[in-house]
Design a protein around this motif. Structure first.
Motif, PDB file in Angstrom:
ATOM      1  N   SER A  25       0.828  -1.211   0.000  1.00 40.12           N
ATOM      2  CA  SER A  25       0.000   0.000   0.000  1.00 40.12           C
ATOM      3  C   SER A  25       0.863   1.262   0.000  1.00 40.12           C
ATOM      4  O   SER A  25       0.356   2.361  -0.165  1.00 40.12           O
ATOM      5  N   ARG A  26       2.171   1.059   0.199  1.00 37.82           N
ATOM      6  CA  ARG A  26       3.078   2.213   0.140  1.00 37.82           C
ATOM      7  C   ARG A  26       3.861   2.246  -1.168  1.00 37.82           C
ATOM      8  O   ARG A  26       4.798   3.030  -1.314  1.00 37.82           O
ATOM      9  N   GLY A  27       3.538   1.335  -2.077  1.00 40.39           N
ATOM     10  CA  GLY A  27       4.159   1.377  -3.397  1.00 40.39           C
ATOM     11  C   GLY A  27       5.200   0.304  -3.648  1.00 40.39           C
ATOM     12  O   GLY A  27       5.767   0.217  -4.727  1.00 40.39           O
ATOM     13  N   ILE A  28       5.457  -0.529  -2.631  1.00 34.79           N
ATOM     14  CA  ILE A  28       6.467  -1.580  -2.781  1.00 34.79           C
ATOM     15  C   ILE A  28       5.820  -2.805  -3.435  1.00 34.79           C
ATOM     16  O   ILE A  28       4.746  -3.231  -3.014  1.00 34.79           O
ATOM     17  N   SER A  29       6.465  -3.351  -4.441  1.00 31.21           N
ATOM     18  CA  SER A  29       5.831  -4.448  -5.191  1.00 31.21           C
ATOM     19  C   SER A  29       5.658  -5.679  -4.310  1.00 31.21           C
ATOM     20  O   SER A  29       6.369  -5.856  -3.315  1.00 31.21           O
ATOM     21  N   ALA A  30       4.719  -6.533  -4.699  1.00 34.11           N
ATOM     22  CA  ALA A  30       4.425  -7.725  -3.901  1.00 34.11           C
ATOM     23  C   ALA A  30       5.676  -8.584  -3.736  1.00 34.11           C
ATOM     24  O   ALA A  30       5.961  -9.093  -2.645  1.00 34.11           O
ATOM     25  N   ALA A  31       6.438  -8.734  -4.822  1.00 28.19           N
ATOM     26  CA  ALA A  31       7.631  -9.589  -4.763  1.00 28.19           C
ATOM     27  C   ALA A  31       8.651  -9.007  -3.793  1.00 28.19           C
ATOM     28  O   ALA A  31       9.197  -9.716  -2.936  1.00 28.19           O
ATOM     29  N   VAL A  32       8.907  -7.715  -3.917  1.00 24.70           N
ATOM     30  CA  VAL A  32       9.885  -7.083  -3.027  1.00 24.70           C
ATOM     31  C   VAL A  32       9.390  -7.131  -1.578  1.00 24.70           C
ATOM     32  O   VAL A  32      10.157  -7.375  -0.647  1.00 24.70           O
ATOM     33  N   ALA A  33       8.094  -6.934  -1.395  1.00 21.01           N
ATOM     34  CA  ALA A  33       7.527  -6.975  -0.040  1.00 21.01           C
ATOM     35  C   ALA A  33       7.797  -8.337   0.605  1.00 21.01           C
ATOM     36  O   ALA A  33       8.239  -8.424   1.746  1.00 21.01           O
TER      37      ALA A  33
END
Ligand SMILES: Nc1ncnc2c1ncn2[C@@H]1O[C@H](COP(=O)(O)OP(=O)(O)O)[C@@H](O)[C@H]1O
Ligand SMILES: [Mg+2]
Lengths: 449, 253
Positions: free
Chosen positions: A396-404
């Motif tokens: 929700s802060r702009g970080i991609s699912a993979a990176v998250a």
């Protein structure tokens, strides 16, 4: 049929034992010959454990029992400079003792500038040292442990670290073990003894690595004695080749007001097993047993710990974490014994596992045996996937699912890594996890704990 | 063109419809308050806007800056300029606030075609915004929300908003759990971010926050529908009379 197979294993080791004959250790210390005899005899009686053995229920060692291992020698010409380089920890500038298949290699070691009276080096060379006579093979019991029995039987060399009374060793000591026996299924049985006399302080890293392409066995036993008021920070880094087997027992004996901590970090080996046992045998001791393993493929990592509170007013802390991918399997067995005498014991055990695949599996088993009434003991275990709420927050802060996901795996591991006090080791491990998680390395977050 | 245009939005959780047809338009420069009793669907609406996947949109559309918002992943929405201040911010041990925010900011900047901020510029920005929210700078070196008090968590949300500079901010019960001093600080922070290019949706149960963040429009949500809209005076009316006069009688459609 099974019986036949088992006895064949045993014969093989008995054969290797007779071929070996007397070792350098025996010649410096006549009693050891008898201990080695007793150990091979005991192995002959018990043989390799099976999964019917409670202590080995989830760890099937038949791949080890089935393999005809040969004792690997200490020919250090087989240690390439490349192997050595990958085994070193960049930035660790203190004393470094190198071992090839468990044999000390002085040509590759750098032990300059040790404080007065401190010994770091070959156990065989120190066979007649009073501390060796006094402690070697006195702590690690082989009666009910086939691998400790084998290690004891095949004891030839390994590391000896001796820190005299009141001496503080500032620089962390690196005991660097490399296994190499190209084209052969080699086995080594490094035997280590660490004696920190009263009020001394020392930090020690034992690291294990080996060739990636070979099937080999490293079966190590380390005995640690922490005298009154001694502070021993121990680390064990296991980065063995993925076809290898790594079995280790760390047996610790703590005297009054001593502080012993160990962090067991495991990445490699097809099957790895760590037994970490400490006896808090004086008042006011603190024992900290931490560990983390990151495995994938069909790797198996087993951590067994045993904390024996024998005296009152001691503390123990335990945090083990596992990160499992693919079809890998993890085992944690944490035994805490609080003897009748050990009032005011404070003990905390936590085991957390992160399963990154549906096929990964963890067996976790806390075993509390409490015979005193005025104690505080807590334990907890969690096994799960990455928290979806955490992922959503990052996304929700702009970080991609993979990176998250990667960040959260890193964070899970970093909870252990950040407790490492040897800065270069901490940085190396943090980088390793970041790289494995494909996170830019400027992310480094070490909030010292 | 409205900044966000929500049309006939129906959303369900586990097959139960919670939002029964919401229409709402927010233009850049406006502050809208959405008020309503507990369970009326305020967080559901906020969740649908931010892309929480527990909610299934069964009917209707949301257009954001002319684009189909419902077609975007949560991170794309964030990069496009949607920001949700969570009602219950989660604690994430082992991820530092600073690096989390840096990763987020650089993701957003990259999406906008801007260069990544270097460490110095980032630190400068963080310092400035930390001051704006009256936060303790040491919080930045801790893990995300770990061990933060309720008030610190809420402030951290607005702080993140200030750093990420979104086009639309949805604040879900940002006032809950704040004492009056903290409430004023948070409101000041939000007010500082009011501007001609930004729309703000303030979701709240109580009128209290709206004394400090004065909205341009107030909507009342009850049972998954907007049942009344008006100016800021509507909030005062609600404060006086409570919600009961507004809720639909049972069976009404
Ligand atoms: N994840 C969920 N699972 C099941 N029911 C939910 C979930 N989220 C919300 N609801 C239900 O939807 C309704 C609206 O909830 P919510 O949007 O949280 O209301 P508000 O924020 O206005 O208090 C409530 O009845 C709530 O129980
Ligand atoms: Mg809500």
């Amino acid at each position: 049929m099974t019986t036949l197979e088992v006895s064949k294993d045993i014969e093989l080791y008995q054969g290797e034992f007779s071929k070996l004959g007397a070792t350098a250790l025996d010649s410096g210390n006549a009693d050891l010959g008898k201990v080695r005899q007793a150990a091979i005899a005991r192995f002959g009686e018990i043989g390799f454990p099976t999964t019917r053995d409670e202590e080995w229920r989830f760890t099937n060692v038949s791949p080890i029992a089935r393999t005809s291992f040969k004792l690997a020698g200490g020919d250090f010409n087989q240690v390439s400079s490349e192997m050595l380089k990958t085994a070193e920890i960049p930035g660790m500038k203190g004393p470094q003792a190198v071992f090839c298949n468990g044999h000390f290699v002085s040509e590759l070691s750098s032990l300059g500038n040790l404080p007065k009276g401190v010994i770091v080096g070959s156990l065989a060379a120190a066979a007649s040292h009073p501390a060796v006579r006094h402690h070697l093979a006195k702590h690690a019991n082989f009666e009910n442990h086939a691998f400790v029995a084998l290690n004891t039987a095949f004891m030839q060399d390994g590391a000896f670290v001796y820190v005299p009374k009141g001496v503080v060793v500032e620089e962390p000591i690196h005991l660097l073990f490399v296994s190499t026996s190209p084209g052969e299924t080699g086995m080594s049985h490094p035997r280590n003894l660490i004696v920190a006399e009263s009020n001394s302080q020392v930090q020690i890293l034992e690291s294990y690595s080996g060739t990636e392409e070979d099937v080999y066995l490293t079966n190590v036993v380390t005995e640690v004695v922490a005298g009154d008021g001694a502070v021993v920070d121990h680390y064990k880094l296991q980065r063995e080749g993925h076809k290898s087997y790594h079995i280790a027992t760390i047996q610790v004996y703590q005297e009054r007001s001593s502080n012993f901590s160990t962090q067991s970090i495991s990445f490699g080996a097809a099957i790895s097993r760590n037994d970490v046992n400490t006896i808090l045998d004086g008042e006011g001791c603190v024992g900290t047993l931490n560990g983390i393993y990151m495995i994938g493929g069909s790797q198996l990592a087993d951590n067994h710990t045993r904390i024996d509170h024998a005296k009152p007013n001691c503390e123990s802390h335990e945090l083990y974490k596992g990160i499992l991918e693919d079809k890998s399997r993890g085992v944690f067995n944490g035994r805490i014994i609080v003897r009748q005498d050990a009032q005011k014991t404070n003990s905390k055990q936590t085991n957390k596992s992160l399963l990154l695949s549906d096929q990964a599996l963890v067996n976790t088993n806390p075993q509390l045996e409490i015979f005193a009434d005025d104690v505080k003991c807590t334990h907890g275990a969690t096994i799960g996937q990455i928290d979806e709420e955490h992922i959503f927050y990052l996304r929700s802060r702009g970080i991609s699912a993979a990176v998250a996901r990667h960040l959260l795996v890193y964070a899970f591991a970093n909870d252990i890594i950040r407790r490492i006090k040897i800065e270069p080791l901490r940085a190396e491990l943090e980088m390793r996890v970041l790289k494995a998680q494909e996170i830019p390395t400027d992310f480094v977050f070490t909030e010292g704990a | 063109m409205a900044l966000i245009d929500i049309k006939n939005l129906h959303a369900s959780v586990n097959g139960n419809e919670i939002l029964h047809g919401i229409d709402l338009k927010v233009n850049a420069g406006e502050v809208h308050a959405i008020m309503g009793p507990n369970g009326s669907g305020k967080s559901t609406l906020a969740g649908v806007i931010s892309g929480r996947d527990a909610y299934e949109v069964t009917e209707g559309s949301i257009t954001f800056n002319g684009k189909d918002l419902l077609d975007m992943e949560p991170e794309e929405r964030a990069c496009e300029g949607v920001f949700l201040a969570f009602q219950y911010p989660v604690e994430i041990p082992g991820v530092s606030n600073t690096y989390f925010l840096k990763a987020a900011l650089n993701a957003v900047r990259k999406h906008r075609g801007e260069e990544e901020l270097d460490a110095m510029d980032f630190l400068r920005l963080v310092r400035e915004k930390v001051k704006l929210l009256g936060m303790d700078e040491s919080l930045m070196n801790r893990s995300v929300n770990e061990g933060f008090s309720g008030g610190e968590k809420k402030r951290n949300e607005i702080f993140q908003m200030a750093v990420l500079d979104p086009k639309l901010a949805v604040l879900d019960e940002t006032d809950s759990g704040l004492d009056i001093d903290a409430l004023k600080i948070v409101a000041n922070g939000v007010n500082a971010l009011r501007g001609a290019d930004r729309g703000i949706i303030v979701v709240t149960h109580y009128q209290r926050l709206l004394n400090y963040i004065v909205p341009d429009f107030v909507h009342v949500l009850a049972n998954g529908r907007i049942v009344k809209s008006g100016g800021k005076e509507l909030a005062l009316e609600l404060e006086e009379k409570g919600y009961s006069w507004i809720e639909e009688p049972v069976g009404a459609r």
